[in-house]
Structures are given as C-alpha cells and as structure tokens.
Design an enzyme around this catalytic site. Sequence first.
Site, mmCIF file in Angstrom:
data_model
loop_
_atom_site.group_PDB
_atom_site.id
_atom_site.type_symbol
_atom_site.label_atom_id
_atom_site.label_comp_id
_atom_site.label_asym_id
_atom_site.label_seq_id
_atom_site.Cartn_x
_atom_site.Cartn_y
_atom_site.Cartn_z
ATOM 1 N N ASP A 14 0.867 -1.189 0.000
ATOM 2 C CA ASP A 14 0.000 0.000 0.000
ATOM 3 C C ASP A 14 0.899 1.233 0.000
ATOM 4 O O ASP A 14 1.967 1.239 0.626
ATOM 5 C CB ASP A 14 -0.906 0.016 1.227
ATOM 6 C CG ASP A 14 -1.923 1.165 1.160
ATOM 7 O OD1 ASP A 14 -2.951 0.993 0.483
ATOM 8 O OD2 ASP A 14 -1.666 2.219 1.760
ATOM 9 N N HIS A 35 -5.447 5.047 6.452
ATOM 10 C CA HIS A 35 -4.781 5.868 5.435
ATOM 11 C C HIS A 35 -3.306 6.061 5.744
ATOM 12 O O HIS A 35 -2.709 7.070 5.379
ATOM 13 C CB HIS A 35 -5.473 7.224 5.274
ATOM 14 C CG HIS A 35 -6.818 7.136 4.629
ATOM 15 N ND1 HIS A 35 -7.004 6.770 3.320
ATOM 16 C CD2 HIS A 35 -8.055 7.354 5.142
ATOM 17 C CE1 HIS A 35 -8.292 6.775 3.044
ATOM 18 N NE2 HIS A 35 -8.951 7.115 4.123
ATOM 19 N N ASP A 58 -2.692 0.008 6.429
ATOM 20 C CA ASP A 58 -3.617 -0.408 5.366
ATOM 21 C C ASP A 58 -3.161 -1.708 4.718
ATOM 22 O O ASP A 58 -3.987 -2.539 4.321
ATOM 23 C CB ASP A 58 -3.721 0.696 4.311
ATOM 24 C CG ASP A 58 -4.532 1.894 4.813
ATOM 25 O OD1 ASP A 58 -4.900 1.886 5.993
ATOM 26 O OD2 ASP A 58 -4.780 2.821 4.021
ATOM 27 N N GLU A 63 1.061 5.693 0.183
ATOM 28 C CA GLU A 63 0.463 7.016 0.369
ATOM 29 C C GLU A 63 1.216 7.972 -0.543
ATOM 30 O O GLU A 63 2.444 7.856 -0.712
ATOM 31 C CB GLU A 63 0.554 7.474 1.825
ATOM 32 C CG GLU A 63 -0.150 6.565 2.816
ATOM 33 C CD GLU A 63 -1.627 6.394 2.543
ATOM 34 O OE1 GLU A 63 -2.245 7.331 2.002
ATOM 35 O OE2 GLU A 63 -2.172 5.326 2.863
#
Length: 603
Positions: free
Chosen positions: A37, A178, A183, A39
């Site tokens: 994952d 988030h 995540d 960001e």
Amino acid sequence: MTAAHGVQGAGVQGAGVQGTLDDLGTPLSEVTFVVVDLETTGGSAADSAITEIGAVKVRGGEELGELGTLVDPGGPVPPFITALTGITTAMVTAAPKIESVLPAFLEFARGCVLVAHNASFDIGFLKAACAANGYAWPAFPVVDTVDLARRVLSKDEVPNCKLGTLARFFRTSNEPTHRALADARATVEVLHGLIERLGSFGVTSLEEMRGFAKAPTPEQRRKRHLADDVPNAPGVYLFEDGSGEVLYVGKSGDLRTRVRSYFTGSETRWRVREMVGLAESIRTIVCATGLEAEVRELRLIAEHKPRYNRRSKFPERAIWLKLTVEPFPRLSIVRECRADGARYLGPISSRGQAEEARAALHEAVPLRQCTQRLTPRLIERGRTRVCALADIGRCGAPCVGRESADAYAVHVDTARSIMEGDVRPVVAAARVRIDRLASELRYEEAAAQRDRLAAFVRAAARGQRLAGLAGLPELVAARPGFDGGWELSVVRYGRLAAAGTVPPGAHPRPYVDALVATAETVFPPSGEAPGGVALGAPPSAGATAEEMECVLRWLDLPGVRLVELDGAWTCPAHGAEGLRQWIDRAYETAYGPPRPRDGRPLR
C-alpha cells in the site's frame, strides 16, 4: 514422490486421462504474497510522488516479514493529503528519497505475487518510480482485492468495495487508517477472507484466482444473446432495462464488435458489469459517419441522462461569465446564457475556472465586485454601502458617488470589448503583475497569476471558436473516407444538420445537393450579436458546446475540405486563440506537457 510419479505415468500412457500435478497450477497455500500500500501527494503518478510505502509478505496465512517507511516526495505535502493521512511535510523532510527505498522494496518483493487494493493506483506509482530511476519493472503477477471482492461479494453483503468497508465485513483486527503499513496489514486480512470465499467457487490455485477476477460474470454469459442482431456498422447503441429505461448510451465504428465485448471477460468495469445485469434489450441506431455517431451519442445522453453514463449528461450546467445589464454592470458567474443583451464569456468547464477568469478580468478592469443593487436614486439617497476594495483603491466606489456614471461606463465599455474579442488589456495587466512578482522572487504568487490568465485565455478561446461556428447559417464539408469515397457533413448554426457518404468513384455534387436539401432546419440562435456572430456559446436552438466541439475537431482532421460556406467564419484578430502557444509554453516550463487543472488540453 511416488504418487506424483504414478500420476505422471498415467498421463503419458494415454491422452484424456488425469493430468499432471503441474497442470493444477500453484496452490494458494504455497504462494508468497507481498501486500503493498502507498500514500502519495496526489492521485496521478505523472505529477505526484510517493510519501509512504508499506508492504507485508505472507504465505500460507503466516506473516514472513514487513517493510514500512516514509518517503521524501521532494516537495511539500498538500494540506488535503495531510488532513487525510496525517503525513506532514515535516515528517517526510528527513525521510529517505524514493531512489533509496525502491531497491529495498524490489528486493523484498522479488519472486512474489503483488497484492494491492485498487492495484492500478499503487502499481502505477511503483512503475513510474522505476522508470524515473532507471529500473526495469519486474514482471510481478498482480492480484487486485477490489476485483476479487466485486466477484465474490454481493451488493447485499457490502454496499461498496472500499478497504474500510471490506475490513468491517471481514472483522479484521487491523483497521485501515490511510497509513501505508496499517492499510497493508488490513489488506492482508481482507485477502485471506476473500481466499476463503474463493474456495466455494472451486478456486484453489493462483492461476484460477487471477483468471476468476477477469472472467465474465454469470449475467454477462447469460445475456450474450442480446448482441446477436447488432449490425457491423458505425452508430450508437442503447442498453435498456425491462421497463424501457435507457441505462447506458455508447458509440462505435463497429457496433457488433463493441457491443459483444460487453459480454466477455475483457469488460472489467464493475459498473458496466452491473449495468449488463440489469439490461434486457439493446437498441442500435446506424449512422452514416463517425461524426454523426458521436453527435447522436451526446444528444441521447443529454436527453435520457442514463444512470451508467458519467459524462455529457448535463450540458445545461455549463458555467458562463456574464457582464450584467444594469446601471452599474458587474461580472457575474451564471449557469444560463440568455438573450438579454448582456455579454457572456464561456462556456467554462467549472466554477473554479470561472472565478479565475473573472479575477483576471478584474485585474485589467476596475469593475465593482460587490453584489448590491445600484441605481442613481439609491446612491443619491445614501442607501448603498462602500466595501473594503474601495478603501484600498481597487474600486472607484460608484456605490457612494466617488466615481461618476460616465467614468464607470468607460470601464464597462472596456470589459465589453474584452469579452467580444480584444483580450489584450487582460494579458497586459497579467504580464505586468507576473513580471513584478517574479522579479521580487514571489514565484508562487506569479504562478497563481499565470493560472488566472490561463483560465481566462482558455475560456475566451473556447467561446470565440464556438461563436464563430454558431454564427454560420450553413457549412458543408467533406472528408476522405477509408473506402475511397467521401464523408459529408452539413452544419447549420453549429448544429450537425445532416451526414452522409459518397461512394468511391461517384461524382460528389449530386450527393451534396441531396444532403443539403434534406438536412434538418435549424433556426438562427437567439441573442445574436450584430453581424450574425453569437456572443458566447450556442443557445439551445442551435447546439450544445460539446456538439460544436465535436464538429470543430472533425473539421480540423487532415484532408477535410470546405464545400460550401454561407457567411463569414472568423475569429477576432486580437482574440485569445493567438495566446494559446504562450500559455502552452508557460505551463510546459512549469509542469511539462500542458495539462491545466480542469483536465482540458490546450492544444
């Protein structure tokens, strides 16, 4: 080993007998997954960067390792990203850059299957990072938990396939926050829950799992017969439900091929698959040319507003910048272009762009920016109020009589001239401010001024191009066809009134005359300026802005010839068209290929 050799021997002795263990694929219990994952600073890998990477390696339900780190994106973290993720610019300033993190991640994931929730997003950023740093992207097998969830979970079980929704459904111990590693951990548990569900479908290997997400749904297979009678011709198709409601409208150069693709595994959009499940019939409209199909599609979408179409459903929601008709006119943002004698600029793609264009015009012309009603009688009686802009010299304050009606009328005439085609005052005022701010090293403010000017130029250029076409009583054009003939179009006041073809080797004149004689009657648009040129873009009597832009794109194609032209097709000599290259260069210097914030390419 003995059992394996026995099975292989049986496979060699006779065809059609039990296959080898290799034919069964890789059991899911033996697959090593790396759930990743990211960001980022935005939604596009082209102009955004990674701020955090989180990855968890699992096999057979057991965790083998984790990798998690913040990443310096090389610039500030936008405030809305900080509000969403909690990651601030200060947090990533001391973090390693992506060129240091990427080799570690690639080594961590070597030989594994990548898993991500909405994998196209995460994999897109990782591929872009590899390309930017000179790494060849390894041929990782990829599994998307969103695709799997859409196949194995029904709408009754989950309203959507967001990670938070799936985490609640599977009651994961890790909650999505988030943040990348949290995540990724939650996605691991979601993956395990989905694999359990896949067992009820007989899916036990990696190959079966990857194919399962892309296979046609039962509804798609069951409804393939709807495409049986669709012709091989250009045109428009409409999916309808049992009550006759139009669910979706599309176009194609080959209706049969396009419609049949909705019932195969190549169609992976979940909304479209859902639409196919509701459809009970497909209606087709054969068109003479691709332009006619494109225009008919726009008209049908605007008429029926199908729930599964996302674009072009509400042409009536266009934004306009209006110079009002009142004793002391002002610039107003409106959603309707009326025949009221006012001057309009547009249509503009969004309210934000309209506000930017209005700000650019205000920099050049000191029109009042207040919304109060002003008349000479109200001013004489002292029933009006002065605003802060008057105190700082940005407005002449006609509201309290500091500026006479005659002096204010000069500003109004300048604004009207700008909106009619002479954009030089706006450009001159913007360039003065940009040069001053740049000389003072206030580059961000200079960029904001450039963006304002760009918004104005785009709005003015679009309106002027559309106005030139909307003012033509009739235009007939021809384009060479792929078969050696010609495609013909008759355009009246910006609206496609007729379309046809000329067979190869035939003389085109009789076909042109017949097409013009049978073309749709289009009345002159209301609110025309003197000389027959519409101010702003076309009202409903002619055509929508999108339809006119389709026609203009077709007219710009190589090989198109004007056959007949009634009227003068022009753009203002000092209009915005001549400035588009300047705006292109400004954007190219700052951002690379020109792609403004509204997503509309300038070229």
